[in-house]
Design a protein around this motif. Structure first.
Motif, PDB file in Angstrom:
ATOM      1  N   ARG A  57       0.843  -1.190   0.000  1.00 23.43           N
ATOM      2  CA  ARG A  57       0.000   0.000   0.000  1.00 23.43           C
ATOM      3  C   ARG A  57       0.882   1.245   0.000  1.00 23.43           C
ATOM      4  O   ARG A  57       2.026   1.195   0.471  1.00 23.43           O
ATOM      5  CB  ARG A  57      -0.933   0.017   1.217  1.00 23.43           C
ATOM      6  N   PRO A  58       0.366   2.359  -0.512  1.00 20.71           N
ATOM      7  CA  PRO A  58       1.167   3.589  -0.526  1.00 20.71           C
ATOM      8  C   PRO A  58       1.485   4.039   0.895  1.00 20.71           C
ATOM      9  O   PRO A  58       0.654   3.942   1.794  1.00 20.71           O
ATOM     10  CB  PRO A  58       0.262   4.601  -1.242  1.00 20.71           C
ATOM     11  N   LEU A  59       2.697   4.539   1.079  1.00 20.88           N
ATOM     12  CA  LEU A  59       3.101   5.060   2.374  1.00 20.88           C
ATOM     13  C   LEU A  59       2.849   6.557   2.432  1.00 20.88           C
ATOM     14  O   LEU A  59       2.917   7.241   1.404  1.00 20.88           O
ATOM     15  CB  LEU A  59       4.589   4.796   2.613  1.00 20.88           C
ATOM     16  N   PRO A  60       2.587   7.089   3.629  1.00 25.63           N
ATOM     17  CA  PRO A  60       2.522   8.548   3.757  1.00 25.63           C
ATOM     18  C   PRO A  60       3.813   9.162   3.225  1.00 25.63           C
ATOM     19  O   PRO A  60       4.898   8.615   3.426  1.00 25.63           O
ATOM     20  CB  PRO A  60       2.373   8.755   5.271  1.00 25.63           C
ATOM     21  N   GLU A  61       3.697  10.296   2.532  1.00 26.64           N
ATOM     22  CA  GLU A  61       4.850  10.897   1.871  1.00 26.64           C
ATOM     23  C   GLU A  61       5.995  11.155   2.836  1.00 26.64           C
ATOM     24  O   GLU A  61       7.166  10.949   2.508  1.00 26.64           O
ATOM     25  CB  GLU A  61       4.442  12.200   1.178  1.00 26.64           C
ATOM     26  N   GLN A  62       5.684  11.592   4.062  1.00 21.78           N
ATOM     27  CA  GLN A  62       6.732  11.862   5.042  1.00 21.78           C
ATOM     28  C   GLN A  62       7.479  10.585   5.403  1.00 21.78           C
ATOM     29  O   GLN A  62       8.713  10.583   5.517  1.00 21.78           O
ATOM     30  CB  GLN A  62       6.143  12.503   6.291  1.00 21.78           C
ATOM     31  N   ASP A  63       6.745   9.488   5.590  1.00 24.21           N
ATOM     32  CA  ASP A  63       7.374   8.212   5.921  1.00 24.21           C
ATOM     33  C   ASP A  63       8.237   7.712   4.763  1.00 24.21           C
ATOM     34  O   ASP A  63       9.335   7.188   4.969  1.00 24.21           O
ATOM     35  CB  ASP A  63       6.316   7.165   6.262  1.00 24.21           C
ATOM     36  N   PHE A  64       7.715   7.879   3.538  1.00 25.64           N
ATOM     37  CA  PHE A  64       8.461   7.396   2.375  1.00 25.64           C
ATOM     38  C   PHE A  64       9.750   8.201   2.193  1.00 25.64           C
ATOM     39  O   PHE A  64      10.815   7.640   1.896  1.00 25.64           O
ATOM     40  CB  PHE A  64       7.597   7.481   1.118  1.00 25.64           C
ATOM     41  N   ALA A  65       9.664   9.511   2.418  1.00 22.64           N
ATOM     42  CA  ALA A  65      10.851  10.357   2.302  1.00 22.64           C
ATOM     43  C   ALA A  65      11.903   9.967   3.344  1.00 22.64           C
ATOM     44  O   ALA A  65      13.110   9.936   3.044  1.00 22.64           O
ATOM     45  CB  ALA A  65      10.462  11.826   2.465  1.00 22.64           C
ATOM     46  N   GLN A  66      11.456   9.660   4.564  1.00 25.72           N
ATOM     47  CA  GLN A  66      12.399   9.247   5.605  1.00 25.72           C
ATOM     48  C   GLN A  66      13.021   7.898   5.266  1.00 25.72           C
ATOM     49  O   GLN A  66      14.218   7.670   5.504  1.00 25.72           O
ATOM     50  CB  GLN A  66      11.687   9.165   6.956  1.00 25.72           C
ATOM     51  N   LEU A  67      12.231   7.018   4.688  1.00 25.30           N
ATOM     52  CA  LEU A  67      12.722   5.705   4.273  1.00 25.30           C
ATOM     53  C   LEU A  67      13.841   5.859   3.241  1.00 25.30           C
ATOM     54  O   LEU A  67      14.896   5.208   3.342  1.00 25.30           O
ATOM     55  CB  LEU A  67      11.562   4.902   3.691  1.00 25.30           C
ATOM     56  N   ILE A  68      13.635   6.726   2.269  1.00 23.27           N
ATOM     57  CA  ILE A  68      14.652   6.962   1.248  1.00 23.27           C
ATOM     58  C   ILE A  68      15.896   7.589   1.871  1.00 23.27           C
ATOM     59  O   ILE A  68      17.035   7.187   1.576  1.00 23.27           O
ATOM     60  CB  ILE A  68      14.104   7.872   0.134  1.00 23.27           C
ATOM     61  N   ALA A  69      15.693   8.563   2.752  1.00 24.68           N
ATOM     62  CA  ALA A  69      16.832   9.223   3.394  1.00 24.68           C
ATOM     63  C   ALA A  69      17.654   8.232   4.195  1.00 24.68           C
ATOM     64  O   ALA A  69      18.894   8.259   4.166  1.00 24.68           O
ATOM     65  CB  ALA A  69      16.344  10.362   4.296  1.00 24.68           C
ATOM     66  N   ASP A  70      16.981   7.339   4.919  1.00 18.60           N
ATOM     67  CA  ASP A  70      17.700   6.325   5.702  1.00 18.60           C
ATOM     68  C   ASP A  70      18.462   5.372   4.780  1.00 18.60           C
ATOM     69  O   ASP A  70      19.589   4.961   5.093  1.00 18.60           O
ATOM     70  CB  ASP A  70      16.722   5.541   6.573  1.00 18.60           C
ATOM     71  N   GLY A  71      17.835   5.010   3.664  1.00 14.99           N
ATOM     72  CA  GLY A  71      18.512   4.133   2.724  1.00 14.99           C
ATOM     73  C   GLY A  71      19.749   4.777   2.127  1.00 14.99           C
ATOM     74  O   GLY A  71      20.782   4.129   1.939  1.00 14.99           O
ATOM     75  N   LEU A  72      19.674   6.067   1.856  1.00 18.28           N
ATOM     76  CA  LEU A  72      20.798   6.772   1.250  1.00 18.28           C
ATOM     77  C   LEU A  72      21.978   6.930   2.196  1.00 18.28           C
ATOM     78  O   LEU A  72      23.132   6.996   1.752  1.00 18.28           O
ATOM     79  CB  LEU A  72      20.344   8.155   0.757  1.00 18.28           C
ATOM     80  N   ARG A  73      21.714   7.014   3.498  1.00 15.18           N
ATOM     81  CA  ARG A  73      22.828   7.209   4.427  1.00 15.18           C
ATOM     82  C   ARG A  73      23.427   5.900   4.927  1.00 15.18           C
ATOM     83  O   ARG A  73      24.413   5.894   5.649  1.00 15.18           O
ATOM     84  CB  ARG A  73      22.419   8.076   5.613  1.00 15.18           C
ATOM     85  N   ALA A  74      22.838   4.758   4.542  1.00 19.32           N
ATOM     86  CA  ALA A  74      23.399   3.469   4.956  1.00 19.32           C
ATOM     87  C   ALA A  74      24.807   3.295   4.394  1.00 19.32           C
ATOM     88  O   ALA A  74      25.114   3.723   3.277  1.00 19.32           O
ATOM     89  CB  ALA A  74      22.503   2.325   4.487  1.00 19.32           C
ATOM     90  N   CYS A  75      25.653   2.645   5.172  1.00 17.60           N
ATOM     91  CA  CYS A  75      27.028   2.359   4.760  1.00 17.60           C
ATOM     92  C   CYS A  75      27.023   1.357   3.591  1.00 17.60           C
ATOM     93  O   CYS A  75      26.369   0.310   3.667  1.00 17.60           O
ATOM     94  CB  CYS A  75      27.789   1.794   5.954  1.00 17.60           C
TER      95      CYS A  75
END
Length: 213
Positions: free
Chosen positions: A114-132
């Motif tokens: 299901r679609p995620l709230p935009e704020q949650d999806f943005a945080q998910l992407i940000a967390d993925g980008l900062r992973a080692c």
């Protein structure tokens, strides 16, 4: 991780606030050792340990090797203790998604129902980008392939497993066969309408699952 009314959120090495501590080739054993260190450092315990996806495999090994730290396991769409079944193409896509915003967006959309709230999806992407990068690749190429099932025979604590029948990442068949089938006595709760990211897709269901009864 919950002890009494307090909650301790722990980032595994290479991810979140611990992105700088990830390393190439890190194993599930090393991740569980790092988690044990954080719990011991926090004092108290034993803890009700809640973990999602790859964290579920780490939490299982933690409970097996450090039973004094864990009073209960609450596993949400956990990676199995045996090698995680993943097609070579899917493994390659996951590996290549690191550091690529559009690839991460495609990956997360693929594993959600299901679609995620935009704020949650943005945080998910940000967390993925900062992973080692090394930690990301280590999970794909090392941790997800490990077999820790031989260490789980002595587990003697309550274990509950929440999973979705619609999960495209870790199938319900894998959960029933490779997780529940190797954890006699575990209490299973199946839901529908969510993909792999249950905490973001069905937060109220997860909240109820984590609430002591």
């Amino acid at each position: 991780m919950c002890g009494g009314a307090d909650v301790l959120a722990v980032d595994l090495p290479g991810f979140g606030g611990a992105a700088g501590s990830g390393r190439a080739g890190q194993t599930v054993g090393e991740l569980s050792q790092a988690l044990a260190g954080r719990l011991r450092g926090a004092g108290g315990g034993p803890y009700r340990v809640a973990a999602h996806s790859m964290g579920g495999k780490v939490a299982l090994l933690l409970a097996a090797r450090c039973p004094e730290l864990v009073s209960e396991l609450l596993l949400i769409a956990p990676s199995p203790p045996t090698p995680e079944p993943m097609e070579p193409q899917g493994r390659a896509r996951l590996r290549a998604a690191h550091g690529d915003r559009e690839a991460l967006r495609a990956q997360y959309r693929h594993i959600t129902h299901r679609p995620l709230p935009e704020q949650d999806f943005a945080q998910l992407i940000a967390d993925g980008l900062r992973a080692c990068h090394d930690a990301w690749t280590a999970w794909t190429d090392v941790g997800s392939r490990e077999d820790i099932s031989g260490e789980l025979g002595g587990l003697d604590l309550p274990i509950a497993v929440l999973y979705s029948e619609d999960d495209p990442a870790i199938s319900p068949g894998t959960i029933r066969r490779e997780v529940l089938g190797r954890l006699p006595g575990a209490q299973a709760t199946a839901t529908r309408g969510s993909g792999h990211l249950l905490p973001l897709e069905l937060p109220e269901v997860v909240k109820a699952f984590l609430t002591p009864h």
